[in-house]
Design a protein around this motif. Structure first.
Motif, PDB file in Angstrom:
ATOM      1  N   LEU A 176       2.544   1.604  -3.516  1.00 29.08           N
ATOM      2  CA  LEU A 176       1.786   1.989  -4.578  1.00 29.08           C
ATOM      3  C   LEU A 176       0.778   2.957  -4.637  1.00 29.08           C
ATOM      4  CD1 LEU A 176       0.361  -1.727  -5.931  1.00 29.08           C
ATOM      5  CD2 LEU A 176       2.112  -0.259  -6.571  1.00 29.08           C
ATOM      6  N   GLY A 224      -2.985   4.679  -2.852  1.00 32.35           N
ATOM      7  CA  GLY A 224      -4.522   4.415  -2.953  1.00 32.35           C
ATOM      8  C   GLY A 224      -5.552   5.131  -2.512  1.00 32.35           C
ATOM      9  N   GLU A 235       5.563   6.472  -7.003  1.00 33.17           N
ATOM     10  CA  GLU A 235       5.196   7.540  -7.819  1.00 33.17           C
ATOM     11  C   GLU A 235       5.639   9.000  -7.276  1.00 33.17           C
ATOM     12  OE1 GLU A 235       1.043   9.993  -9.475  1.00 33.17           O
ATOM     13  OE2 GLU A 235       0.819   8.212  -7.962  1.00 33.17           O
ATOM     14  N   ASP A 268       0.931  -1.173   0.033  1.00 32.65           N
ATOM     15  CA  ASP A 268      -0.030   0.118  -0.226  1.00 32.65           C
ATOM     16  C   ASP A 268       0.766   1.331  -0.071  1.00 32.65           C
ATOM     17  OD1 ASP A 268      -2.408  -1.423  -0.207  1.00 32.65           O
ATOM     18  OD2 ASP A 268      -2.665  -1.373   2.132  1.00 32.65           O
ATOM     19  N   ILE A 298      -1.586   0.729 -12.277  1.00 31.51           N
ATOM     20  CA  ILE A 298      -2.186   0.532 -11.096  1.00 31.51           C
ATOM     21  C   ILE A 298      -3.679   0.471 -10.908  1.00 31.51           C
ATOM     22  CG2 ILE A 298      -2.439   1.251  -8.437  1.00 31.51           C
ATOM     23  CD1 ILE A 298       0.234   2.758  -8.627  1.00 31.51           C
ATOM     24  N   GLU A 299      -4.287  -0.974 -10.536  1.00 33.75           N
ATOM     25  CA  GLU A 299      -5.714  -1.106 -10.636  1.00 33.75           C
ATOM     26  C   GLU A 299      -6.030  -1.519  -9.118  1.00 33.75           C
ATOM     27  OE1 GLU A 299      -6.379  -4.122 -13.427  1.00 33.75           O
ATOM     28  OE2 GLU A 299      -6.107  -2.768 -15.178  1.00 33.75           O
ATOM     29  N   ARG A 300      -6.307  -0.524  -8.456  1.00 30.61           N
ATOM     30  CA  ARG A 300      -6.779  -0.819  -6.909  1.00 30.61           C
ATOM     31  C   ARG A 300      -8.006   0.014  -6.788  1.00 30.61           C
ATOM     32  NH1 ARG A 300      -2.504  -0.228  -2.553  1.00 30.61           N
ATOM     33  NH2 ARG A 300      -3.397  -2.257  -2.030  1.00 30.61           N
ATOM     34  N   SER A 344       7.085   6.523 -13.117  1.00 33.68           N
ATOM     35  CA  SER A 344       8.074   6.183 -11.741  1.00 33.68           C
ATOM     36  C   SER A 344       9.419   5.970 -12.359  1.00 33.68           C
ATOM     37  CB  SER A 344       7.542   4.886 -11.424  1.00 33.68           C
ATOM     38  OG  SER A 344       7.913   4.562  -9.948  1.00 33.68           O
ATOM     39  N   LEU A 385       4.056   2.471 -14.021  1.00 38.52           N
ATOM     40  CA  LEU A 385       3.323   1.285 -13.467  1.00 38.52           C
ATOM     41  C   LEU A 385       1.774   1.490 -13.784  1.00 38.52           C
ATOM     42  CD1 LEU A 385       4.823   0.406  -9.798  1.00 38.52           C
ATOM     43  CD2 LEU A 385       5.008  -0.861 -11.672  1.00 38.52           C
ATOM     44  N   LEU A 416       7.854  -5.473  -7.595  1.00 37.97           N
ATOM     45  CA  LEU A 416       7.313  -4.238  -7.849  1.00 37.97           C
ATOM     46  C   LEU A 416       8.172  -3.077  -8.139  1.00 37.97           C
ATOM     47  CD1 LEU A 416       4.118  -3.716  -5.492  1.00 37.97           C
ATOM     48  CD2 LEU A 416       3.893  -3.932  -8.165  1.00 37.97           C
ATOM     49  N   ASP A 459      -2.372   4.860 -14.568  1.00 43.99           N
ATOM     50  CA  ASP A 459      -0.893   4.846 -15.133  1.00 43.99           C
ATOM     51  C   ASP A 459      -0.112   6.029 -14.194  1.00 43.99           C
ATOM     52  OD1 ASP A 459      -1.915   3.026 -16.665  1.00 43.99           O
ATOM     53  OD2 ASP A 459      -1.929   4.171 -18.561  1.00 43.99           O
TER      54      ASP A 459
END
Length: 314
Positions: free
Chosen positions: A66, A68, A88, A63, A122-124, A133, A120, A110, A130
């Motif tokens: 990435l 969220g 990011e 978490d 990211i699908e969360r 990074s 990356l 990752l 997108d």
């Protein structure tokens, strides 16, 4: 303007090459226990590369990497608001992993993906994003045994491994190299050419030492170009290739090179020998000798006996 000589010290040379081609060389693994010299290496990296540094612990969560959905901000705004993760936030800077030998496999994967792609997907929380990074990674590897170290998934993505014990009087080794010198070399780097003979030699040397990753070939060529750019040259030299191989290939070696058996071919007559074109002006053993010279005696013995591995896989 005359060029400055590159440092003879490998820790200083690796630092300079990394600052010239950070996006190509990706980063370095500093292996050894905490030491003021390690801190100095990181400080010189920040000075010459002129990018912000962020340090993160080995127990960082997915978490945190990435990001969220920020629930509090989302409620206040009445629409989805995302908290930026470390990967990011690090875009355009330097990430430093503390106690990197303890980094989890999923987290290492990752970070490695971001190093490869510079972005990356990211699908969360029901949303897809997108993120850019692009960063340089420095891992602080405090593993003691050969099987206790940085995960291979990250180690193979970093051009250099610098033993902390080898960092001695870095300021004197770097001399008067400045951030402006490095920035100028960075502009020249893209225009530096590698002769075909040296490309072939680099690939053959990697194979001879049991390294079959295309990343290693790419790192050696990128590092050689960085060395040429620092010395204001447009063509990679034999010395550049030898330096790059010593810094990139030596710590990856898994076996000793063997002499190839000479094929049974008839000797050319005098006319053919005189008219034969010179296929390569570079001695075939220059890169190999440079790598062998960089290997400590215990590693040479381990390679000769076939006992050396690549550390933990992760």
């Amino acid at each position: 303007m005359s060029s400055k000589p590159l440092p003879d010290d490998d820790a200083a040379a690796a630092l300079l090459l990394l600052t010239v081609a950070p996006d190509a060389l990706k980063g370095a693994n500093l292996r050894g226990m905490p030491d003021p010299q390690r801190d100095e290496w990181l400080a010189e990296l920040e000075r010459l590369l002129d990018r912000p540094q962020r340090k993160f612990p080995c127990n960082i969560s997915i978490d945190r990497l990435l990001g969220g959905l920020d629930f509090s901000a989302t409620l206040n705004a009445g629409k989805p608001v995302f908290a930026r993760g470390l990967l990011e936030q690090a875009d355009g800077g330097v990430l430093i992993s503390g106690m990197a030998e303890r980094l989890g496999a999923a987290e290492a994967s990752l970070i490695g993906e971001a190093l490869d792609r510079g972005e990356l997907v990211i699908e969360r929380d029901g949303q897809g994003r997108d993120i850019a990074s692009r960063f340089v990674l420095v891992t602080l590897d405090e593993g003691i045994d050969d099987d206790e170290g940085l995960a291979t998934s990250l180690k193979e993505r970093l051009a250099f491994q610098v033993p902390v014990a080898s960092i001695v009087d870095l300021g004197a080794a770097l001399g008067d190299w400045s951030a402006s010198d490095v920035a100028a070399a960075r502009q020249r780097w893209a225009r530096v050419r590698v002769p075909e003979s040296l490309m072939l030699q680099a690939c053959q040397s990697a194979t001879a030492f049991g390294v079959r990753s295309l990343r290693t070939d790419y790192f050696m060529l990128a590092a050689a170009r960085a060395a040429a750019a620092l010395e204001r040259r447009r063509v990679v030299s034999e010395d550049d290739a030898a330096l790059a191989a010593r810094l990139v290939l030596a710590h990856r070696a898994t076996c000793m090179p063997t002499e190839p058996e000479a094929p049974d071919t008839p000797e050319p007559d005098e006319t053919e020998e005189r008219n034969a074109p010179n296929q390569s002006a570079v001695p075939e053993d220059v890169v190999v000798e440079s790598v062998l010279a960089a290997l400590p005696p215990d590693v040479l013995s381990a390679l000769a006996s076939g006992m050396r591995g690549n550390g933990r896989t992760g």
